[in-house]
Design a protein around this motif. Structure first.
Motif, PDB file in Angstrom:
ATOM      1  N   ASP A 168       0.801  -1.177  -0.071  1.00 52.69           N
ATOM      2  CA  ASP A 168       0.028  -0.163   0.046  1.00 52.69           C
ATOM      3  C   ASP A 168       0.934   1.318  -0.039  1.00 52.69           C
ATOM      4  N   GLY A 169       0.305   2.379  -0.266  1.00 56.05           N
ATOM      5  CA  GLY A 169       0.985   3.500  -0.127  1.00 56.05           C
ATOM      6  C   GLY A 169       1.079   4.244  -1.591  1.00 56.05           C
ATOM      7  N   PRO A 184      10.898   3.001  -7.913  1.00 57.71           N
ATOM      8  CA  PRO A 184       9.260   3.191  -8.154  1.00 57.71           C
ATOM      9  C   PRO A 184       8.501   2.063  -7.423  1.00 57.71           C
ATOM     10  N   ILE A 185       8.650   2.226  -6.257  1.00 58.78           N
ATOM     11  CA  ILE A 185       7.762   1.049  -5.494  1.00 58.78           C
ATOM     12  C   ILE A 185       6.862   1.973  -4.248  1.00 58.78           C
ATOM     13  N   ARG A 370      -6.449   7.867  -1.215  1.00 59.97           N
ATOM     14  CA  ARG A 370      -6.326   6.518  -1.270  1.00 59.97           C
ATOM     15  C   ARG A 370      -6.635   6.116  -2.942  1.00 59.97           C
ATOM     16  N   LEU A 371      -7.920   6.474  -3.457  1.00 57.56           N
ATOM     17  CA  LEU A 371      -8.379   6.294  -4.813  1.00 57.56           C
ATOM     18  C   LEU A 371      -6.985   6.607  -5.804  1.00 57.56           C
ATOM     19  N   SER A 372      -6.331   7.731  -5.538  1.00 60.87           N
ATOM     20  CA  SER A 372      -5.541   8.091  -6.439  1.00 60.87           C
ATOM     21  C   SER A 372      -4.243   7.343  -6.822  1.00 60.87           C
ATOM     22  N   GLN A 376      -1.399   2.924 -10.000  1.00 65.45           N
ATOM     23  CA  GLN A 376      -0.024   2.628  -9.835  1.00 65.45           C
ATOM     24  C   GLN A 376       0.256   1.374  -8.849  1.00 65.45           C
ATOM     25  N   LEU A 377      -0.459   1.311  -8.232  1.00 65.31           N
ATOM     26  CA  LEU A 377      -0.374  -0.062  -7.149  1.00 65.31           C
ATOM     27  C   LEU A 377      -0.750  -1.076  -8.022  1.00 65.31           C
TER      28      LEU A 377
END
Length: 394
Positions: A168-169, A184-185, A370-372, A376-377
């Motif tokens: 997450d994040g 990019p993690i 969080r939706l944004s 990428q996640l």
């Protein structure tokens, strides 16, 4: 009737205790001695390690020496080989073994060719906590690059990730690349050191020229036994001075982001990363940071910091987490902070982008923020899957 109920309770207790005891204990890679000692015989070994590099209660280096392995030097990360120093460290000599210790968190971050001239194999073993801004994965990358550039085999003794049960994040924007975030993690990336090393190679993220050269790395990973990403692993020792227990490790991804703000996250107390506050807030709860091991000059030293107390037992913390990064406290701290122009202090390098600070300033809700992250996640999780060594949590 009461005796029957008690009897059934005893049977259930026996069943669950037996089932629990039948579960094999997790064994870190360092404990798989038969898998790597033969690779080290008659070789000159450099060990990247700290106080968490244990086999049972013994230091990995001590065990290697007891097995007549020729250890020539120790590379030490942030907080030093014995884990008893502040952040920046210098070259020194280990008092117990007499081995030279080369600092990789002081004047330099990468071993030089001269450091590796008398080395045949590099052995890497450390307890990570699975958070992007925890610097051990950056030290891992630097060591891997040095191994490639100097044609040295690298053996990684893998260890469980105590935050390895979720991802997450925000994902790091490379414009904000630093030693506290090099790839990019997301903030919580759900991989062990060994898995992450595989990803660095496979995605050609190592800084070598040409990039394809990274695939020439002579990499051996000694995996953990009986570990999965559903495991709730508690390290046997604190991985660094300011992560004293599993509760602090669980809160670290969320409260660690506040180190890019005006808040104190209680370094200099008995409960770092379990409390946060500031002298200018107005709450009933407060703490007072004082100098101590790992926090020689804590933020707001000797001042009352008013804020929030998150000290709870392990199970309560896990319920709070719900397998996601908690930003609600960050939003709350910003909302109540009286001097909002000076709330964010280098925050973008901790968050890994500039958007999060702007989202908070604009009053976006936790749900909207969080939706944004989700696009990428999702892409990161696809990449991550390719490099897992252990069954996943999903």
């Amino acid at each position: 009737m009461m005796q029957k109920i008690i009897g059934m309770f005893v049977l259930l207790l026996f069943f669950f205790s037996s089932a629990w005891s039948a579960t094999p204990a997790i064994q870190p890679g360092a404990e798989q001695l038969d898998s790597y000692l033969p690779l080290l015989k008659n070789k000159r070994i450099a060990v990247f390690a700290n106080h968490s590099s244990l086999i049972g209660n013994a230091s990995l280096v001590d065990v290697l020496l007891d097995h007549h392995i020729h250890v020539v030097k120790i590379f030490a990360p942030e907080h030093g080989f014995r884990g008893n120093q502040d952040e920046r460290i210098t070259d020194t000599v280990d008092e117990k073994t007499g081995l030279p210790i080369v600092s990789l968190y002081g004047k330099k971050l990468t071993p030089t060719a001269e450091d590796l001239r008398d080395v045949d194999i590099i052995l890497f073993d450390i307890q990570d906590v699975g958070v992007r801004f925890y610097t051990y994965i950056s030290s891992l990358q630097k060591m891997m690059e040095a191994a490639v550039n100097n044609n040295k085999p690298l053996i990684i003794l893998d260890r469980p990730n105590p935050n390895g049960f979720y991802v997450d994040g925000p994902v790091l924007d490379l414009h904000y690349k630093s030693f506290t975030g090099m790839q990019p993690i997301p903030v919580v990336y759900g991989m062990t050191i060994g898995e992450y090393a595989k990803m660095l190679v496979g995605e050609e993220w190592l800084h070598v020229i040409p990039k394809e050269k990274s695939k020439n790395l002579q990499l051996t990973i000694i995996p953990c036994a009986h570990y999965t990403h559903k495991s709730l692993y508690i390290p046997p020792v604190k991985p660094s001075p300011n992560l004293p227990n599993i509760q602090s490790i669980y809160w670290y991804p969320s409260l660690g982001m506040m180190e890019g703000t005006a808040m104190s996250i209680a370094r200099g107390t008995n409960h770092p990363f379990q409390m946060f506050g500031h002298p200018r807030l107005h709450t009933l709860f407060y703490f007072i940071p004082t100098p101590r091991l790992g926090a020689e000059s804590p933020r707001f030293k000797y001042k009352k910091c008013y804020g929030w107390n998150l000290i709870e037992n392990r199970s309560v913390v896990l319920q709070h987490l719900q397998r996601k990064l908690q930003i609600r406290y960050l939003l709350k701290a910003y909302r109540l902070f009286p001097d909002k122009k000076h709330f964010f202090l280098g925050f973008n390098f901790v968050a890994g982008n500039h958007q999060l600070a702007e989202q908070i300033k604009s009053g976006m809700s936790e749900k909207q923020i969080r939706l944004s992250w989700q696009t990428q996640l999702i892409e990161f999780k696809k990449i991550r899957k390719k490099y897992l060594l252990y069954p996943d949590f999903e």
